[in-house]
Design a protein around this motif. Structure first.
Motif, mmCIF file in Angstrom:
data_model
loop_
_atom_site.group_PDB
_atom_site.id
_atom_site.type_symbol
_atom_site.label_atom_id
_atom_site.label_comp_id
_atom_site.label_asym_id
_atom_site.label_seq_id
_atom_site.Cartn_x
_atom_site.Cartn_y
_atom_site.Cartn_z
ATOM 1 N N LEU A 146 38.975 35.557 46.518
ATOM 2 C CA LEU A 146 40.208 36.030 46.019
ATOM 3 C C LEU A 146 41.225 34.883 46.360
ATOM 4 O O LEU A 146 41.311 34.269 47.109
ATOM 5 C CB LEU A 146 41.038 37.064 46.721
ATOM 6 C CG LEU A 146 40.296 38.680 46.343
ATOM 7 C CD1 LEU A 146 41.332 39.506 47.245
ATOM 8 C CD2 LEU A 146 40.852 39.074 44.919
ATOM 9 N N ARG A 183 45.588 42.396 39.386
ATOM 10 C CA ARG A 183 44.429 42.707 38.816
ATOM 11 C C ARG A 183 43.460 43.156 40.200
ATOM 12 O O ARG A 183 43.290 42.229 40.838
ATOM 13 C CB ARG A 183 43.634 41.331 38.106
ATOM 14 C CG ARG A 183 42.290 41.865 37.685
ATOM 15 C CD ARG A 183 41.817 40.946 36.443
ATOM 16 N NE ARG A 183 41.531 39.678 37.222
ATOM 17 C CZ ARG A 183 40.352 39.079 37.436
ATOM 18 N NH1 ARG A 183 39.145 39.547 37.088
ATOM 19 N NH2 ARG A 183 40.057 38.217 37.964
ATOM 20 N N ARG A 228 40.864 43.866 42.622
ATOM 21 C CA ARG A 228 39.116 43.333 42.501
ATOM 22 C C ARG A 228 38.389 44.106 43.462
ATOM 23 O O ARG A 228 37.158 44.249 43.308
ATOM 24 C CB ARG A 228 39.429 41.981 42.734
ATOM 25 C CG ARG A 228 40.091 40.966 42.104
ATOM 26 C CD ARG A 228 39.187 40.464 40.909
ATOM 27 N NE ARG A 228 37.818 39.984 41.572
ATOM 28 C CZ ARG A 228 38.009 38.870 41.953
ATOM 29 N NH1 ARG A 228 38.747 38.100 41.935
ATOM 30 N NH2 ARG A 228 36.569 38.460 42.362
ATOM 31 N N TYR A 229 38.965 44.533 44.595
ATOM 32 C CA TYR A 229 38.063 45.185 45.521
ATOM 33 C C TYR A 229 38.754 46.139 46.312
ATOM 34 O O TYR A 229 39.991 46.347 46.423
ATOM 35 C CB TYR A 229 38.008 44.093 46.813
ATOM 36 C CG TYR A 229 37.073 43.052 46.374
ATOM 37 C CD1 TYR A 229 35.786 42.966 46.262
ATOM 38 C CD2 TYR A 229 37.958 41.539 46.320
ATOM 39 C CE1 TYR A 229 34.995 41.961 45.810
ATOM 40 C CE2 TYR A 229 37.054 40.444 45.763
ATOM 41 C CZ TYR A 229 35.742 40.536 45.779
ATOM 42 O OH TYR A 229 35.168 39.555 45.382
ATOM 43 N N VAL A 275 36.179 47.344 39.395
ATOM 44 C CA VAL A 275 36.694 47.131 40.849
ATOM 45 C C VAL A 275 35.378 47.175 41.690
ATOM 46 O O VAL A 275 34.725 48.043 41.349
ATOM 47 C CB VAL A 275 37.864 47.788 41.107
ATOM 48 C CG1 VAL A 275 37.909 47.786 42.690
ATOM 49 C CG2 VAL A 275 39.136 47.637 40.467
ATOM 50 N N GLY A 295 43.980 42.918 45.141
ATOM 51 C CA GLY A 295 43.790 42.164 43.889
ATOM 52 C C GLY A 295 44.880 41.050 43.559
ATOM 53 O O GLY A 295 45.755 40.827 44.512
ATOM 54 N N GLU A 296 44.392 40.317 42.586
ATOM 55 C CA GLU A 296 45.087 39.166 42.597
ATOM 56 C C GLU A 296 46.667 39.190 41.624
ATOM 57 O O GLU A 296 46.404 39.783 40.539
ATOM 58 C CB GLU A 296 44.475 37.975 41.669
ATOM 59 C CG GLU A 296 43.410 37.370 42.990
ATOM 60 C CD GLU A 296 41.936 37.014 41.931
ATOM 61 O OE1 GLU A 296 41.857 37.703 40.993
ATOM 62 O OE2 GLU A 296 41.423 36.271 42.740
#
Lengths: 346, 346
Positions: free
Chosen positions: B52, B93, B95-96, B128, B154-155
């Motif tokens: 990330l 966004r 992500r995980y 995700v 998330g970013e």
């Protein structure tokens, strides 16, 4: 024996404190922000903004320990230590944690305040910030008092971080101190049994020690904290992940006499009891002395010891096995925990 | 009505599945990894390694919803959507996510598998990954069936991300669709009341829509999903954080006729009911049409509407107030939720 009642104020948690409405806002401000607040948490947006550089380590654990307060800690300090430690085991510097509280209607607010205060103290020692949180209040009987789930994130400090899959032939296995204290303290406390004064949970943050290990010794292959299932189960997991065999010397494993005796009485095995402040470190033999020296420079690592070696499977051995060289000179398999010794140990 | 029994297989969860030992390992492999597995999760280290880039958004929520399966979703899909959405509201966004399960001994394994499968489907739609998790099994009676706590990271995609503190005079307030569906669906389902077929939870992932808004409109000031406490409570929070006054037009607020009618019968107010698939978007008036167009390009935003304006306090108004311009031409304060309409709504 710890005594929950001394923290109780008689003021109890109402169901509407979990509504997202005004009562929830008051609870969050008065009870949580005052004890855990920092500029990141205080923004109170849906998500927290974290200044972190990747790659990132992330870990989560739900804490359901019974009793809530035990010799050496409570569910609050444990929920911080456990997650801070898991993030550290990937060679990362834990920076932020989140906490989700699930609270039973009628919970004493003084008790809750004590536990949140304890989280704040543990975070301060670890140098970690509470980034964001959530509070749910459920009707009486839906949960037993309280659960806390914490999730930690931190920056991975080294290019080739430790992993359970990296134990290699020729490595040695170190442990940072006495085993079984947490499990025995919880079990005795729950049963209301008197304990010798040196049997307390070892719950502690390991991030400073773990960081010193990975920054000074680039060849640390595995770091792991032997929590649920104890040393025996954790070693089995690592041996399986790495496809090797571990040989452990029973006589070298540090266990307090009082813990051995307590375990005998209760029919428990300290090698299968949870620890909450110990590191297993696996690395090449030539780094062993330096690693022990680093561990022993921290209060929680003063009884660090070398307990075994990593080998390839030979003869009748199978990869993934953990073999105990017993005090009597024999050998026996040390299997993974079967069944459940102690529910709600963490 | 949804029916939990159709997923039940009669095979039940044993206490030793939470021990960290062999039974736990089997549960994790057979039930979780097979449905949620990916290279990050499959490493099964204490912490997950995430690629990330910072800065990072992080959010956590505990899910205790009752019933576990309801019209439009279940605790698994809800636990993914809720946390994915909270991360998205910071212009990030997702992500995980991580998931910590607290499960009651005796839980039906078929039901658990269905819920985990549902999490997997929700994650796939969101794009995700499940990064890491934890499973605790507690004795019967310690928890009502199951809770799931998810944490998302998330970013952050934009230099000046949306925040509840950025609503500014001259902004307009948009909502992405009909309000109150989730709360009414849960409440009716719990009470065993029949529902019109269009009253289902709106539980959905909003990350794709939120991302389109912040990437196309750099002046989005606030994004927030009106969950617990509903639109009214969430607007009050934002107005307080930003130090402004909101004027909301009652006639412009989208509510399904069936939801209005259901609320009348049950004595509920749709403006205070939880939503799990709606975005409040606050931004300068000149961007309103473009924002509505973006929202309407997503299935969950087809009924997006402009519902109000942001002003400075004038006359008797105080900053932090939300004022409803009623259908009858009057004005009234729309306060934050007092008390608790619905415990265990999410």
């Amino acid at each position: 024996m710890s005594d929950i009642s001394k923290y109780c104020t008689g003021e109890t948690l109402l169901l509407d404190c979990g509504s997202g409405g005004r009562a929830a806002q008051r609870l969050i401000q008065d009870l949580f922000i005052s004890r855990l607040g920092n500029p990141t948490l205080n923004r109170l947006d849906d998500a927290a903004y974290l200044e972190l550089k990747g790659p990132i380590a992330m870990s989560t654990d739900g804490y359901t320990v019974d009793p809530l307060i035990f010799p050496g800690g409570d569910i609050g300090s444990l929920a911080v230590h456990g997650t801070v430690n898991d993030v550290s085991m990937l060679g990362a510097r834990p920076r932020y944690i989140s906490a989700a509280f699930i609270l039973e209607e009628g919970l004493d607010l003084g008790l809750l305040a004590h536990i949140v205060e304890s989280m704040g103290n543990a975070l301060k020692t670890a140098g970690v910030l509470m980034a964001t949180g959530d509070t749910k209040v459920v009707p009486r009987g839906v949960v037993d008092k309280m659960f806390i789930t914490t999730t930690g994130v931190g920056e991975i400090l080294v290019p080739n971080p430790p992993s359970g899959s990296r134990a290699a032939e020729g490595d040695v296995i170190l442990i940072s101190g006495h085993l079984g204290n947490h499990g025995l303290a919880i079990m005795s406390s729950r049963a209301g049994l008197p304990l010798p004064s040196d049997v307390r949970s070892d719950s502690a943050c390991l991030n400073h020690a773990a960081q010193a290990l990975v920054l000074n010794l680039p060849d640390v292959h595995v770091l792991r904290d032997p929590t649920r299932g104890g040393l025996a189960t954790t070693l089995n997991e690592i041996a399986q992940q790495s496809g090797v065999v571990f040989h452990i010397e029973e006589a070298a494993i540090p266990v307090l006499d009082s813990v051995s005796q307590g375990c005998s009485i209760l029919g428990l095995d300290p090698l299968y009891l949870a620890n909450e402040g110990k590191i297993i470190c696996i690395l090449p033999a030539h780094d062993a002395e330096k690693a022990l020296e680093i561990m022993r420079s921290f209060p929680e690592g003063q009884n660090a010891a070398r307990i075994g070696r990593v080998k390839a499977a030979t003869g009748h051995e199978k990869t993934g096995q953990v073999i105990l060289d017993t005090r009597l000179g024999g050998k026996r398999l040390l299997p993974m925990l079967e069944g459940e010794q102690l529910p709600r140990i963490c």
